[in-house]
Design a protein around this motif. Structure first.
Motif, mmCIF file in Angstrom:
data_model
loop_
_atom_site.group_PDB
_atom_site.id
_atom_site.type_symbol
_atom_site.label_atom_id
_atom_site.label_comp_id
_atom_site.label_asym_id
_atom_site.label_seq_id
_atom_site.Cartn_x
_atom_site.Cartn_y
_atom_site.Cartn_z
ATOM 1 N N HIS A 7 -34.317 -0.474 -18.087
ATOM 2 C CA HIS A 7 -35.454 -1.349 -17.788
ATOM 3 C C HIS A 7 -36.134 -0.909 -16.498
ATOM 4 O O HIS A 7 -35.719 -1.291 -15.412
ATOM 5 C CB HIS A 7 -34.975 -2.798 -17.673
ATOM 6 C CG HIS A 7 -36.076 -3.804 -17.696
ATOM 7 N ND1 HIS A 7 -36.259 -4.709 -18.723
ATOM 8 C CD2 HIS A 7 -37.083 -4.048 -16.827
ATOM 9 C CE1 HIS A 7 -37.306 -5.454 -18.476
ATOM 10 N NE2 HIS A 7 -37.834 -5.079 -17.322
ATOM 11 N N HIS A 9 -40.250 0.050 -14.796
ATOM 12 C CA HIS A 9 -41.699 -0.055 -15.013
ATOM 13 C C HIS A 9 -42.358 1.142 -14.356
ATOM 14 O O HIS A 9 -42.934 1.038 -13.280
ATOM 15 C CB HIS A 9 -42.224 -1.370 -14.425
ATOM 16 C CG HIS A 9 -41.691 -2.588 -15.096
ATOM 17 N ND1 HIS A 9 -42.032 -2.934 -16.385
ATOM 18 C CD2 HIS A 9 -40.829 -3.543 -14.684
ATOM 19 C CE1 HIS A 9 -41.404 -4.057 -16.727
ATOM 20 N NE2 HIS A 9 -40.668 -4.439 -15.714
ATOM 21 N N GLU A 93 -41.232 -6.496 -22.377
ATOM 22 C CA GLU A 93 -40.378 -7.637 -22.276
ATOM 23 C C GLU A 93 -41.116 -8.910 -22.651
ATOM 24 O O GLU A 93 -42.318 -9.036 -22.452
ATOM 25 C CB GLU A 93 -39.768 -7.758 -20.876
ATOM 26 C CG GLU A 93 -40.770 -7.889 -19.747
ATOM 27 C CD GLU A 93 -40.101 -7.685 -18.391
ATOM 28 O OE1 GLU A 93 -39.322 -8.551 -17.982
ATOM 29 O OE2 GLU A 93 -40.367 -6.654 -17.766
ATOM 30 N N HIS A 154 -32.392 -9.306 -19.710
ATOM 31 C CA HIS A 154 -32.476 -8.372 -18.588
ATOM 32 C C HIS A 154 -32.493 -9.125 -17.263
ATOM 33 O O HIS A 154 -32.823 -10.310 -17.209
ATOM 34 C CB HIS A 154 -33.689 -7.444 -18.768
ATOM 35 C CG HIS A 154 -34.829 -7.715 -17.858
ATOM 36 N ND1 HIS A 154 -34.974 -7.060 -16.646
ATOM 37 C CD2 HIS A 154 -35.877 -8.549 -17.942
ATOM 38 C CE1 HIS A 154 -36.074 -7.505 -16.054
ATOM 39 N NE2 HIS A 154 -36.639 -8.412 -16.808
ATOM 40 N N ARG A 208 -41.335 -7.705 -12.180
ATOM 41 C CA ARG A 208 -41.445 -8.319 -13.504
ATOM 42 C C ARG A 208 -40.169 -8.215 -14.291
ATOM 43 O O ARG A 208 -39.724 -7.249 -14.674
ATOM 44 C CB ARG A 208 -42.598 -7.709 -14.260
ATOM 45 C CG ARG A 208 -43.915 -8.371 -13.795
ATOM 46 C CD ARG A 208 -44.940 -8.340 -14.824
ATOM 47 N NE ARG A 208 -46.138 -9.128 -14.629
ATOM 48 C CZ ARG A 208 -46.647 -9.715 -13.583
ATOM 49 N NH1 ARG A 208 -45.999 -9.684 -12.451
ATOM 50 N NH2 ARG A 208 -47.786 -10.362 -13.635
HETATM 51 ZN ZN LIG Z 1 -39.307 -5.917 -16.175
#
Ligand SMILES: [Zn+2]
Ligand SMILES: [Zn+2]
Length: 208
Positions: A7, A9, A93, A154, A208
């Motif tokens: 995970h 970004h 997500e 997550h 995020r």
């Molecule tokens: Zn995220």
């Protein structure tokens, strides 16, 4: 040991111009693959672009609960199209964030349910973002997630009891670097009870 960052970004603007260095640093730390996660329509497109560029990089496409307010009638259709790219490995997500409440709760709920339905239809796993919304997240998953193949929570921030409920449903749990924070005792306690075959890791903390 080979590590997959499940995970990240990598398309966020803070990384423009430094992506190569970031990737090199993660490789030096033992990371051999990445899943870069989309959060809105524009980020989803960028996530696929970058995944197409690097061999062990994959993308997830979804609308983040924070960004639920950006959604239009075409969003789910666009998502469906993007999700069929061969580098896309998950929907996400998606989920509920009742801590920041950047989007109205009913909109978050509707969008979460719609993305679960899409994941079931396309036979893809789902990456869940859930903050201060444990019961509702579990309820919506129960109502709309029955056809979903695999689920990961997550940046897990809930209690060990809640972790047990998540594991009891057969889901996976992922932790960020937040588990090293002094204040993150709860997440640390939860991390202790997750068996390694249900445990995932990711970079972090993230916005995020
Ligand atoms: Zn995220
Ligand atoms: Zn998240």
């Amino acid at each position: 040991m080979e590590l997959i960052d499940t995970h990240c970004h990598l398309t966020f603007e803070q990384l423009i111009g430094v992506l190569e260095q970031v990737l090199q640093r993660s490789i030096a730390a033992g990371v051999t693959g990445w899943i870069t996660v989309g959060t809105d329509s524009q980020q989803n497109r960028k996530a696929i672009e970058i995944a197409e560029k690097y061999e062990n990089m994959y993308a997830a496409v979804g609308i983040h609960p924070h960004d639920a307010r950006t959604v239009t009638v075409e969003t789910i259709e666009q998502l469906k199209e993007l999700a069929q790219n061969k580098k896309v490995v998950a929907i996400g997500e998606t989920g509920l964030d009742f801590h920041y409440n950047l989007s109205e709760r009913p909109v978050q709920r509707r969008l979460f349910a719609a993305q679960l339905k899409l994941a079931a239809e396309l036979n893809l796993p789902v990456i869940i973002h859930s903050r201060e919304a444990f019961d509702e997240t579990m309820d919506i998953l129960e109502d709309f997630g029955s056809g979903v193949k695999k689920v990961v929570f997550h940046c897990f921030s809930y209690s060990p009891q809640q972790a047990k409920m998540v594991l009891g449903r057969g889901y996976y749990i992922s932790f960020t670097g937040v588990v090293t924070f002094k204040k993150a005792d709860l997440a640390r306690q939860s991390a202790k009870i997750v068996p390694t075959d249900r445990l995932m890791i990711e970079r972090g903390p993230q916005t995020r």
